[in-house]
Design a protein around this motif. Structure first.
Motif, mmCIF file in Angstrom:
data_model
loop_
_atom_site.group_PDB
_atom_site.id
_atom_site.type_symbol
_atom_site.label_atom_id
_atom_site.label_comp_id
_atom_site.label_asym_id
_atom_site.label_seq_id
_atom_site.Cartn_x
_atom_site.Cartn_y
_atom_site.Cartn_z
ATOM 1 N N TYR A 94 1.089 -0.818 0.234
ATOM 2 C CA TYR A 94 -0.265 -0.226 0.462
ATOM 3 C C TYR A 94 0.999 1.072 -0.175
ATOM 4 N N ILE A 95 0.604 1.775 -0.900
ATOM 5 C CA ILE A 95 1.416 3.244 -1.212
ATOM 6 C C ILE A 95 0.805 4.218 -0.672
ATOM 7 N N ILE A 96 0.758 5.009 0.291
ATOM 8 C CA ILE A 96 0.250 6.337 0.586
ATOM 9 C C ILE A 96 0.893 7.455 0.147
ATOM 10 N N PHE A 97 -0.480 8.600 0.000
ATOM 11 C CA PHE A 97 0.537 9.518 -1.183
ATOM 12 C C PHE A 97 -0.266 10.539 -0.107
ATOM 13 N N ASP A 98 0.388 12.258 -0.566
ATOM 14 C CA ASP A 98 -0.012 13.186 0.168
ATOM 15 C C ASP A 98 -1.864 13.248 0.088
ATOM 16 N N ASP A 99 -2.488 13.880 0.266
ATOM 17 C CA ASP A 99 -3.762 14.478 -0.042
ATOM 18 C C ASP A 99 -3.928 15.229 -1.022
ATOM 19 N N ASP A 100 -3.040 16.081 -1.357
ATOM 20 C CA ASP A 100 -3.230 17.197 -2.027
ATOM 21 C C ASP A 100 -2.921 15.991 -3.519
ATOM 22 N N VAL A 101 -2.223 14.957 -3.870
ATOM 23 C CA VAL A 101 -1.906 14.175 -5.204
ATOM 24 C C VAL A 101 -3.116 13.529 -5.907
ATOM 25 N N ASP A 102 -3.116 14.075 -7.387
ATOM 26 C CA ASP A 102 -3.867 13.305 -8.340
ATOM 27 C C ASP A 102 -3.774 11.910 -7.915
ATOM 28 N N ILE A 103 -4.728 11.429 -7.890
ATOM 29 C CA ILE A 103 -4.806 9.459 -8.409
ATOM 30 C C ILE A 103 -3.850 9.055 -8.441
ATOM 31 N N TYR A 104 -4.759 9.303 -10.463
ATOM 32 C CA TYR A 104 -4.015 9.290 -11.478
ATOM 33 C C TYR A 104 -2.644 9.348 -12.011
ATOM 34 N N TRP A 105 -2.198 10.490 -11.342
ATOM 35 C CA TRP A 105 -0.390 10.921 -11.095
ATOM 36 C C TRP A 105 -0.004 10.069 -10.466
ATOM 37 N N ALA A 106 -0.320 9.296 -9.131
ATOM 38 C CA ALA A 106 -0.050 8.387 -8.131
ATOM 39 C C ALA A 106 0.175 6.745 -9.443
ATOM 40 N N ARG A 107 -1.132 6.355 -9.996
ATOM 41 C CA ARG A 107 -0.573 5.381 -10.192
ATOM 42 C C ARG A 107 -0.173 5.537 -11.517
ATOM 43 N N THR A 108 0.239 6.492 -11.867
ATOM 44 C CA THR A 108 1.607 6.454 -13.028
ATOM 45 C C THR A 108 2.875 5.721 -12.334
ATOM 46 N N ARG A 109 3.239 6.830 -11.846
ATOM 47 C CA ARG A 109 4.310 6.987 -11.017
ATOM 48 C C ARG A 109 4.726 6.148 -10.303
ATOM 49 N N VAL A 110 3.944 4.722 -9.743
ATOM 50 C CA VAL A 110 3.383 3.461 -9.277
ATOM 51 C C VAL A 110 4.200 2.724 -10.640
ATOM 52 N N LEU A 111 3.752 3.044 -11.209
ATOM 53 C CA LEU A 111 3.833 1.603 -12.735
ATOM 54 C C LEU A 111 4.982 2.349 -13.025
ATOM 55 N N GLU A 112 5.423 2.722 -13.422
ATOM 56 C CA GLU A 112 6.623 3.669 -13.859
ATOM 57 C C GLU A 112 7.631 3.096 -12.980
ATOM 58 N N ARG A 113 7.869 2.836 -11.714
ATOM 59 C CA ARG A 113 8.377 2.604 -10.691
ATOM 60 C C ARG A 113 8.575 0.632 -11.070
ATOM 61 N N LEU A 114 7.324 0.335 -10.700
ATOM 62 C CA LEU A 114 6.891 -1.230 -10.947
ATOM 63 C C LEU A 114 7.771 -1.757 -11.839
ATOM 64 N N ASN A 115 7.917 -1.130 -13.072
ATOM 65 C CA ASN A 115 8.763 -1.467 -14.739
ATOM 66 C C ASN A 115 10.506 -2.179 -14.121
ATOM 67 N N TYR A 116 10.556 -1.090 -13.425
ATOM 68 C CA TYR A 116 11.937 -1.351 -13.061
ATOM 69 C C TYR A 116 12.453 -2.436 -11.565
ATOM 70 N N ALA A 117 11.445 -1.970 -10.620
ATOM 71 C CA ALA A 117 11.558 -2.852 -9.656
ATOM 72 C C ALA A 117 11.065 -4.311 -10.732
ATOM 73 N N GLN A 118 10.302 -4.994 -11.647
ATOM 74 C CA GLN A 118 10.158 -6.525 -11.868
ATOM 75 C C GLN A 118 11.020 -6.664 -12.324
ATOM 76 N N ARG A 119 12.315 -6.618 -12.133
ATOM 77 C CA ARG A 119 13.828 -7.729 -12.998
ATOM 78 C C ARG A 119 14.316 -8.130 -11.291
ATOM 79 N N LEU A 120 13.766 -7.344 -10.528
ATOM 80 C CA LEU A 120 14.631 -8.201 -9.116
ATOM 81 C C LEU A 120 13.792 -8.887 -8.272
ATOM 82 N N LEU A 121 11.934 -9.256 -9.045
ATOM 83 C CA LEU A 121 11.226 -10.773 -8.187
ATOM 84 C C LEU A 121 11.709 -12.032 -9.553
ATOM 85 N N PRO A 122 11.036 -12.575 -8.630
ATOM 86 C CA PRO A 122 11.316 -14.460 -8.843
ATOM 87 C C PRO A 122 10.824 -14.318 -10.594
#
Length: 427
Positions: A94-122
């Motif tokens: 669960y990634i908790i963002f600041d209250d004034d952050v747009d939810i879809y901007w937050a989802r985009t940032r998380v998705l970008e970071r997941l593309n990098y984190a994918q290589r660390l998973l089994p």
């Protein structure tokens, strides 16, 4: 300051009336645009990352999935907190963002970071984002009334027809299915026959996967005509699985039916869904998108269900299990009733005590204008109309009325004092 403001308003009464009318029209428009819900959304501004790796213990999920994800998601901008939970075969972050952050901007940032984190998973472990809804987004529940249809067929109808159609409704984030059996082909292997043919379960799995596939070829020209060559290999029934060759024994193909049996069954279940003690049912939960108008979404879902019902098998109908629009409409009707009662009470009180209908009209006009302006402020601060806000408006009507009555009485008192002061004196 207040006296000068009153004097300015009295000298420019038509401008004041024009401003009041403009605010009222703006407020009516704001009422139509303001999202309407029954429950105030007090949930945190969060994005959920879900990862499934079946058969692994919670400790393995924590070490190889949850910890790498949490470690790499911490660098995202405007993140307030990150929480991770591991359980048997599943991981939730669960990634908790600041209250004034747009939810879809937050989802985009998380998705970008997941593309990098994918290589660390089994290998073959893929994290996915949860639906763009909130904890109070479950606005509508329904079940299928399908007497005579088995639970497997009901679940197949829900997953492959009803669910896909309802997900096209604007404002719907997800339709979660519940109940019944998820149909699957089940291959029951005889260990003795595996040993006899010198095979392993891995060999069987690979062969079945390889034979459940369409393959493409090249174009073949013959007699001035072109033909596209392709191989059709998708499994259509359990007989196709039984005839898949998995090995060769002295020139004789060994098929799946030679080492075991194939049957149609249901996936493993951890519970059942019972309706009022009358037996198991199949249905779905409609999850609303973040910030949508719940009343409009539910109305659109009901309209879509009427269209879907025409294509259901004979005798199958929808039954509503939970409908939040009933609570929403009750809250709206309540404030409408209170508004009418307040206007009637004010009219009677002012007319009885002041004997002046124009004073009653001036007080009554204040009520709808003030309520309309309150919806302008709700939109400005991004708040929805719910039980809490509508109750506050209903309670504030009394303050508005009291203010109008006090101002009217004070005006009469000052006028009476002025008349008494400037009245001609008798000799």
């Amino acid at each position: 300051m207040v006296q000068k403001l009153i004097e300015l308003s009295l000298r420019n009464r038509y401008i004041v009336l024009a401003i009041a009318l403009s605010l009222f029209v703006w407020g009516v428009f704001a009422v139509k645009q303001n999202p309407i819900d029954a429950i105030p959304d007090l949930s945190e501004n969060q994005v959920i990352v879900f990862t499934e790796w079946m058969g692994r213990s919670p400790q393995i999920m924590e070490d190889q999935v949850t910890f790498p994800l949490v470690s790499n998601l911490q660098g995202i901008s405007k993140v307030k907190n990150i929480r991770g939970t591991s359980m048997f075969g599943m991981s939730f972050v669960y990634i908790i963002f600041d209250d004034d952050v747009d939810i879809y901007w937050a989802r985009t940032r998380v998705l970008e970071r997941l593309n990098y984190a994918q290589r660390l998973l089994p290998q073959n472990v893929t994290p996915t984002l949860g639906p763009d809804g909130t904890g109070v987004g479950h606005v509508f529940w329904y079940t299928l009334d399908a007497k005579g249809m088995d639970l497997g067929e009901q679940r197949a109808t829900q997953d492959w027809y009803v669910k896909l159609a309802l997900q096209t409704v604007p404002g719907v984030s997800e339709v979660s299915s519940f109940g019944g059996f998820e149909k699957q082909y089940q291959l029951i292997v005889d260990p003795a026959k595996l040993q006899f043919y010198h095979l392993s379960l891995t060999n069987i799995i690979d062969k079945v996967k390889a034979n459940n596939n369409d393959v493409g070829g090249r174009k073949f020209e013959m007699s001035d005509a072109g033909y596209i060559i392709r191989g059709l290999g998708y499994i259509k029934n359990k007989t196709d699985i039984e005839n898949i060759a998995v090995a060769n024994n002295n020139g004789i193909p060994v098929r799946v039916k030679d080492i075991g049996s194939v049957q149609m069954g249901g996936d493993l279940r951890l519970g059942i869904f019972d309706e009022n003690g009358n037996g198991e049912v199949v249905g779905g939960i409609v999850v609303m998108r973040y910030g949508e108008n719940a009343d409009k979404v539910i109305s659109a879902v009901k309209a879509k269900m009427k269209e879907i019902e025409k294509g259901l098998p004979e005798g199958v109908h929808f039954k509503t299990a939970y409908d939040r629009s009933e609570l929403i409409e009750a809250a709206i009707e309540n404030i409408k009733g209170k508004l009418g009662e307040e206007m009637l009470a004010v009219s009677l009180i002012v007319i009885v005590f002041l004997f002046h209908w124009r004073s009653a009209v001036s007080i009554i006009i204040q009520i709808p204008i003030t309520i309309a302006i309150s919806f302008i402020l709700l939109n400005a601060f991004g708040l929805s109309s719910n039980i809490m806000s509508l109750t506050g408006i209903a309670l504030a009507i009394g303050v508005i009325v009291d203010n109008g009555i006090i101002m009217a009485e004070n005006s009469y008192r000052n006028l009476a004092d002025w008349q008494a002061k400037h009245a001609p004196k008798k000799d």
